[in-house]
Design a protein around this motif. Structure first.
Motif, short mmCIF file in Angstrom:
data_model
loop_
_atom_site.label_atom_id
_atom_site.label_comp_id
_atom_site.label_asym_id
_atom_site.label_seq_id
_atom_site.Cartn_x
_atom_site.Cartn_y
_atom_site.Cartn_z
N MET A 1 13.56 -5.09 -12.06
CA MET A 1 12.10 -4.86 -12.24
C MET A 1 11.39 -5.17 -10.68
O MET A 1 10.67 -4.34 -10.38
N LEU A 2 11.76 -6.35 -10.32
CA LEU A 2 10.99 -6.58 -9.07
C LEU A 2 11.50 -5.71 -8.04
O LEU A 2 10.48 -5.28 -7.03
N LYS A 3 12.80 -5.10 -7.78
CA LYS A 3 13.05 -4.35 -6.88
C LYS A 3 12.09 -3.02 -6.97
O LYS A 3 11.94 -2.21 -5.90
N GLN A 4 11.96 -2.70 -8.34
CA GLN A 4 11.17 -1.34 -8.75
C GLN A 4 9.69 -1.61 -7.84
O GLN A 4 9.19 -0.55 -7.67
N ILE A 5 9.48 -2.83 -8.21
CA ILE A 5 7.75 -3.01 -7.97
C ILE A 5 7.99 -2.98 -6.45
O ILE A 5 6.69 -2.36 -5.73
N LEU A 6 8.71 -3.64 -5.65
CA LEU A 6 8.89 -3.47 -4.10
C LEU A 6 8.67 -2.11 -3.59
O LEU A 6 8.20 -1.67 -2.74
N ASN A 7 9.68 -1.32 -4.49
CA ASN A 7 9.79 0.27 -4.01
C ASN A 7 8.09 0.74 -4.15
O ASN A 7 7.86 1.56 -3.25
N LYS A 8 7.29 0.54 -5.02
CA LYS A 8 5.93 0.85 -5.14
C LYS A 8 5.06 0.41 -4.34
O LYS A 8 4.02 0.90 -4.09
N SER A 9 5.50 -0.94 -3.81
CA SER A 9 4.34 -1.78 -3.20
C SER A 9 4.00 -1.13 -1.50
O SER A 9 3.01 -1.25 -1.01
N GLU A 10 5.01 -0.37 -1.10
CA GLU A 10 4.68 0.19 0.22
C GLU A 10 3.55 1.27 0.24
O GLU A 10 2.78 1.39 1.19
N ALA A 11 3.22 1.96 -0.91
CA ALA A 11 2.36 2.89 -1.09
C ALA A 11 0.92 2.09 -1.52
O ALA A 11 -0.03 2.76 -1.31
N ILE A 12 0.94 0.86 -1.85
CA ILE A 12 -0.15 0.23 -2.40
C ILE A 12 -0.73 -0.78 -1.24
O ILE A 12 -1.89 -0.81 -1.23
N LEU A 13 0.17 -1.52 -0.70
CA LEU A 13 -0.26 -2.46 0.01
C LEU A 13 -0.41 -1.92 1.61
O LEU A 13 0.62 -1.22 2.02
N GLU A 14 -1.44 -2.62 2.32
CA GLU A 14 -1.33 -2.08 3.69
C GLU A 14 -0.30 -2.91 4.33
O GLU A 14 0.31 -3.93 3.85
N ARG A 15 0.15 -2.76 5.63
CA ARG A 15 1.04 -3.45 6.40
C ARG A 15 0.93 -4.89 6.53
O ARG A 15 -0.27 -5.15 7.05
N PRO A 16 1.51 -5.69 5.81
CA PRO A 16 1.68 -7.34 5.90
C PRO A 16 1.79 -7.71 7.37
O PRO A 16 2.49 -7.02 8.18
N ARG A 17 0.91 -8.89 7.58
CA ARG A 17 1.26 -9.67 8.87
C ARG A 17 2.73 -10.19 8.87
O ARG A 17 3.21 -10.20 10.01
N LYS A 18 3.08 -10.63 7.81
CA LYS A 18 4.38 -11.34 7.65
C LYS A 18 4.93 -11.21 6.21
O LYS A 18 4.06 -11.08 5.37
N ILE A 19 6.15 -11.11 6.13
CA ILE A 19 6.77 -11.07 4.94
C ILE A 19 7.90 -12.25 4.93
O ILE A 19 8.66 -12.18 5.67
N ASN A 20 7.90 -13.09 3.60
CA ASN A 20 8.85 -14.17 3.45
C ASN A 20 9.57 -14.19 2.33
O ASN A 20 8.82 -13.70 1.55
N ILE A 21 10.75 -14.35 2.35
CA ILE A 21 11.50 -14.59 0.95
C ILE A 21 11.84 -16.12 0.82
O ILE A 21 12.34 -16.68 1.88
N TYR A 22 11.53 -16.75 -0.24
CA TYR A 22 12.05 -18.11 -0.61
C TYR A 22 13.10 -17.80 -1.53
O TYR A 22 12.64 -17.26 -2.62
N GLU A 23 14.06 -18.42 -1.62
CA GLU A 23 15.31 -18.70 -2.64
C GLU A 23 15.79 -20.08 -2.88
O GLU A 23 15.73 -20.88 -1.85
N LYS A 24 15.92 -20.10 -4.24
CA LYS A 24 16.34 -21.75 -4.47
C LYS A 24 17.58 -21.44 -5.58
O LYS A 24 17.43 -20.63 -6.55
N HIS A 25 18.63 -22.32 -5.22
CA HIS A 25 19.70 -22.30 -6.03
C HIS A 25 20.20 -23.35 -6.27
O HIS A 25 20.01 -24.62 -5.40
N HIS A 26 21.38 -23.70 -7.00
CA HIS A 26 22.14 -24.87 -7.59
C HIS A 26 22.95 -25.14 -6.12
O HIS A 26 23.36 -24.25 -5.39
N LYS A 27 23.13 -26.63 -6.15
CA LYS A 27 23.80 -27.14 -5.01
C LYS A 27 25.14 -26.89 -4.69
O LYS A 27 25.84 -27.19 -3.72
#
Length: 248
Positions: free
Chosen positions: A132-158
């Motif tokens: 679902m998140l990837k589907q939303i990201l597919n559509k976000s290009e048409a909705i959002l103007e070009r961002p100044r920066k894109i960051n991804i934060y990820e957390k998992h078990h050690k």
């Protein structure tokens, strides 16, 4: 009822054990076998021993023991084992759901080559939420103007070996393509027993937009992989993703 004959690769892993348990309860699945690494002490023992239950008549094997009856292999192992599985799947013309992460770019190219001769669903994350998140990201290009920066934060078990996660890399590749943005920074954290958390942050001049997915437990990955195995069974050769399931 149409049944799907499956083989589980990486059955002693965190997701593999959940897959095994769910395969017992799903009447539309037939478990034909399961494998672990050749050095694992459980090789040759009955699968029931993984749950301290009575024998079920199927022993843990190596990947070489995939029977001709198998429709789909579900693989949650390590990259080296996955490539062996892919070679066998190609040889025996068996579809595969590939949930393993940690592949190098060269290995990803090999995966793409294998998909030319077998149905192959490659998903670093098999949950419906990430699809679902990837589907939303597919559509976000048409909705959002070009961002100044894109960051991804990820957390998992050690205990998670690959960093950044396969999901974070997959999201970064999608964002680079959608926004023509080469500077997508990933920040990784390894602590506790988190099954997985990913946040995509779009930074604009005066505001930020955050999209977040958090896994509460690993059951979602097993359930997604089972859904994928039933879906890909009759598909033609090619490379597929979880998004293909929900968009078809």
């Amino acid at each position: 009822m149409i049944k799907t004959n499956i083989f589980i690769s990486g059955v002693t892993g965190k997701v593999g054990k959940i897959l095994l348990e769910k395969s017992f309860k799903d009447e539309s699945l037939v478990l034909c076998g399961a494998s672990a690494s050749s050095s694992n002490k459980i090789i040759g023992k009955d699968l029931g021993s993984l749950f301290n239950q009575q024998d079920i008549g199927i022993n843990v094997s190596t990947i070489q023991d995939i029977s001709p009856d198998v429709d789909v292999v579900i693989d949650f192992s390590v990259p080296e084992s996955s490539l062996e599985i892919l070679s066998l799947a190609q040889e025996r013309q068996v579809a595969i759901v590939l949930g393993t992460t940690g592949f190098s770019s060269l290995q990803v190219d090999q995966i793409k080559e294998y998909s030319e001769s077998i149905p192959l669903l490659y998903a670093p994350n098999t949950s419906i939420g990430i699809a679902m998140l990837k589907q939303i990201l597919n559509k976000s290009e048409a909705i959002l103007e070009r961002p100044r920066k894109i960051n991804i934060y990820e957390k998992h078990h050690k205990q998670k070996k690959d960093s950044p996660s396969g999901t974070a890399i997959d999201l970064r590749n999608q964002l680079k393509e959608s926004f023509q943005e080469n500077d997508v920074e990933i920040t990784s954290e390894r602590e506790g027993d988190s099954p997985g958390e990913h946040i995509v942050v779009f930074s604009f001049k005066d505001e930020t937009v955050e999209l977040k997915h958090k896994a509460s437990n690993r059951t979602i990955f097993a359930e997604g992989a089972i859904k994928a195995s039933k879906w890909i069974k009759e598909k033609p050769n090619g490379l597929y993703s979880m998004q293909d399931i929900y968009s078809s």
